[in-house]
Design an enzyme around this catalytic site. Structure first.
Site, short mmCIF file in Angstrom:
data_model
loop_
_atom_site.label_atom_id
_atom_site.label_comp_id
_atom_site.label_asym_id
_atom_site.label_seq_id
_atom_site.Cartn_x
_atom_site.Cartn_y
_atom_site.Cartn_z
N CYS A 138 0.84 -1.20 0.00
CA CYS A 138 0.00 0.00 0.00
C CYS A 138 0.88 1.25 0.00
O CYS A 138 1.49 1.59 1.02
CB CYS A 138 -0.91 -0.02 1.22
N CYS A 141 -0.41 4.28 2.09
CA CYS A 141 -0.29 4.04 3.54
C CYS A 141 1.15 4.18 4.01
O CYS A 141 1.42 4.77 5.04
CB CYS A 141 -0.74 2.63 3.89
N ASP A 142 2.07 3.60 3.27
CA ASP A 142 3.44 3.44 3.78
C ASP A 142 4.49 4.29 3.08
O ASP A 142 5.64 4.33 3.53
CB ASP A 142 3.84 1.96 3.66
C1 LIG Z 1 0.19 -3.27 4.63
C2 LIG Z 1 -0.97 -2.29 4.66
C3 LIG Z 1 -0.79 -1.08 5.28
C4 LIG Z 1 -1.85 -0.19 5.35
N1 LIG Z 1 -1.66 1.02 5.95
C5 LIG Z 1 -2.69 1.91 6.02
C6 LIG Z 1 -2.51 3.18 6.63
O1 LIG Z 1 -1.43 3.52 7.11
N2 LIG Z 1 -3.59 4.02 6.67
C7 LIG Z 1 -4.80 3.68 6.12
O2 LIG Z 1 -5.73 4.47 6.21
N3 LIG Z 1 -4.99 2.49 5.51
C8 LIG Z 1 -3.96 1.61 5.44
N4 LIG Z 1 -4.13 0.42 4.79
C9 LIG Z 1 -5.43 0.13 4.19
C10 LIG Z 1 -6.42 -0.27 5.28
O3 LIG Z 1 -5.82 -1.20 6.16
C11 LIG Z 1 -7.67 -0.86 4.65
O4 LIG Z 1 -8.21 0.06 3.74
C12 LIG Z 1 -8.71 -1.18 5.72
O5 LIG Z 1 -8.20 -2.12 6.63
C13 LIG Z 1 -9.97 -1.73 5.08
O6 LIG Z 1 -10.84 -2.14 6.09
P1 LIG Z 1 -11.95 -3.25 5.80
O7 LIG Z 1 -12.63 -3.45 7.09
O8 LIG Z 1 -12.74 -2.88 4.61
O9 LIG Z 1 -11.16 -4.55 5.36
P2 LIG Z 1 -10.01 -5.46 6.14
O10 LIG Z 1 -9.22 -4.57 7.00
O11 LIG Z 1 -9.40 -6.18 5.04
O12 LIG Z 1 -10.90 -6.40 7.04
C14 LIG Z 1 -11.64 -7.45 6.49
C15 LIG Z 1 -11.87 -8.50 7.58
O13 LIG Z 1 -12.77 -9.48 7.08
C16 LIG Z 1 -12.35 -10.75 7.51
N5 LIG Z 1 -12.88 -11.75 6.61
C17 LIG Z 1 -12.67 -11.88 5.27
N6 LIG Z 1 -13.32 -12.93 4.78
C18 LIG Z 1 -13.98 -13.50 5.81
C19 LIG Z 1 -14.82 -14.65 5.96
N7 LIG Z 1 -15.15 -15.41 4.90
N8 LIG Z 1 -15.32 -14.96 7.18
C20 LIG Z 1 -15.01 -14.20 8.27
N9 LIG Z 1 -14.21 -13.10 8.19
C21 LIG Z 1 -13.70 -12.77 7.00
C22 LIG Z 1 -10.82 -10.66 7.46
O14 LIG Z 1 -10.21 -11.64 8.28
C23 LIG Z 1 -10.59 -9.24 7.96
O15 LIG Z 1 -10.42 -9.20 9.36
C24 LIG Z 1 -3.09 -0.52 4.75
C25 LIG Z 1 -3.27 -1.76 4.12
C26 LIG Z 1 -2.22 -2.64 4.08
C27 LIG Z 1 -2.42 -3.99 3.40
#
Ligand SMILES: Cc1cc2nc3c(=O)[nH]c(=O)nc-3n(C[C@H](O)[C@H](O)[C@H](O)COP(=O)(O)OP(=O)(O)OC[C@H]3O[C@@H](n4cnc5c(N)ncnc54)[C@H](O)[C@@H]3O)c2cc1C
Length: 329
Positions: A138, A141-142
């Site tokens: 990302c 993010c980083d």
């Molecule tokens: C390395 C990295 C660094 C980042 N740094 C930043 C940053 O500094 N600032 C920022 O704003 N954003 C950052 N991001 C982006 C940010 O983390 C994401 O945009 C955010 O986490 C999205 O949230 P979400 O809840 O949509 O999805 P996710 O955080 O992906 O959460 C999805 C959840 O669903 C669960 N899940 C999936 N499928 C299933 C299933 N079938 N059954 C049960 N559970 C399931 C997963 O285990 C997970 O816990 C970063 C991303 C990455 C990869």
């Protein structure tokens, strides 16, 4: 033994979006359960430091995750961890059946899918070991952690091309490493890339291994030419991998509108083309994917789900229930 549970709202995934949706739904006094295959946090648990979430100039990813989870639980959202959702399907009576890997069934009139997505990995030695310690998926993010450093971007599509250009805002030098001899990205992005003096493309080359220094931070990539088979070393302090990102939408039974990349399309109230199924966060088709956008989506989704439930209770399930109308593609 399997069990059947009834809730007003089932939330699939406890990342930032799922936890925020849980907080709002719980606060609206809806019987809410958040099903998570691991522990609450989502991608926050793979992120060392967050420094772009308003109000927190600098916070560890897992600390922010804990705060989100505590806040949602305070308003009554139930968390079920270690629960893998296998399938969600709409029943003929308009309600949803969410089935888990262990055979448990959750019934609810509304579902919010916040299952995020998964960056495609290179699958090479050192990649996972140095994730968050120089290996990233990302740029937005980083990127800021690599000011005045030399880094590598892996990939040849739009994301790799665009992010390599973006990362030169911070890094002094960016190598774009691509396994072919031409990029797959759009011409305009390529023009920008080739015009950027900080970027050097290394063609026909793959990364075979990531190595680090005594502090456990990335300092070297082991490369191999796919044309000459020659091995070489590249000294970098960061490696950004952009070879694809897959939204976790495979659990949805039946057709739901999505974009070319498989991200779920929603209307402005986060409702998908399947009435009563809402989507928020990284799983949703949108411009950018951040913690802030995930919680923004989730707020809307939870409030829209509450209105949806009220409309059903008032006996108007077939009328447009939200002021802005229904789904638009
Ligand atoms: C390395 C990295 C660094 C980042 N740094 C930043 C940053 O500094 N600032 C920022 O704003 N954003 C950052 N991001 C982006 C940010 O983390 C994401 O945009 C955010 O986490 C999205 O949230 P979400 O809840 O949509 O999805 P996710 O955080 O992906 O959460 C999805 C959840 O669903 C669960 N899940 C999936 N499928 C299933 C299933 N079938 N059954 C049960 N559970 C399931 C997963 O285990 C997970 O816990 C970063 C991303 C990455 C990869």
């Amino acid at each position: 033994m399997t069990a059947t549970h009834n809730y007003d709202v089932v939330i699939i995934g406890a990342g930032p979006a799922g936890m925020c949706a849980g907080m709002y739904a719980g606060r609206s006094m809806l019987r809410t359960v958040v099903l998570e295959r691991g522990f609450p946090g989502g991608e926050l648990l793979n992120t060392e430091i967050i420094e772009d979430y308003p109000g927190f100039e600098h916070i560890l990813g897992h600390e922010l995750a804990q705060k989100f989870a505590d806040h949602a639980a305070k308003f009554g959202a139930e968390f079920r961890n270690g629960v893998v959702v296998e399938r969600v399907r709409k029943l003929p009576d308009g309600t949803f059946e969410t089935t888990t890997e262990s055979g448990d069934v959750y019934h609810s009139p509304a579902v919010i899918i916040t299952a995020g997505g998964t960056p495609v990995k290179l699958g090479i030695p050192g990649e996972l070991e140095y994730a968050g310690k120089g290996v990233s998926y990302c740029a937005i993010c980083d990127g800021a952690f690599f000011r005045r450093q030399t880094i590598a971007v892996i990939g040849g599509g739009d994301a790799a091309t665009e992010e390599a250009d973006f990362l030169t805002r911070y890094a002094d030098k960016v190598y774009l490493i691509h396994r072919r001899e031409e990029l797959r990205s759009s011409k305009i992005l390529q023009q920008r890339l080739f015009a950027n003096p900080k970027i050097e493309v290394i063609w026909n080359t793959v990364v075979e291994k990531v190595e680090g220094d005594a502090q456990g931070l990335v300092n070297l990539l082991k490369l191999r030419s796919v044309t000459t088979n020659e091995a070489s070393d590249l000294a970098v302090t960061g490696m950004f991998v952009f070879i694809g990102f897959r939204p976790n939408t495979g659990i949805i039974d039946g057709h739901v509108e999505h974009d070319d990349m498989g991200y779920l399309k929603t209307d402005e109230n986060m409702q998908t083309s399947l009435r009563g199924l809402f989507a928020a966060g990284d799983v949703r088709s949108q411009l950018t994917r951040q913690v802030t956008t995930a919680v923004g989506d989730a707020t809307t989704a939870a409030i829209a789900a509450e209105k949806y439930l009220k409309a059903i209770a008032d006996g108007e399930p077939n009328e447009p229930i939200l002021s802005s109308g229904g789904y638009t593609s």
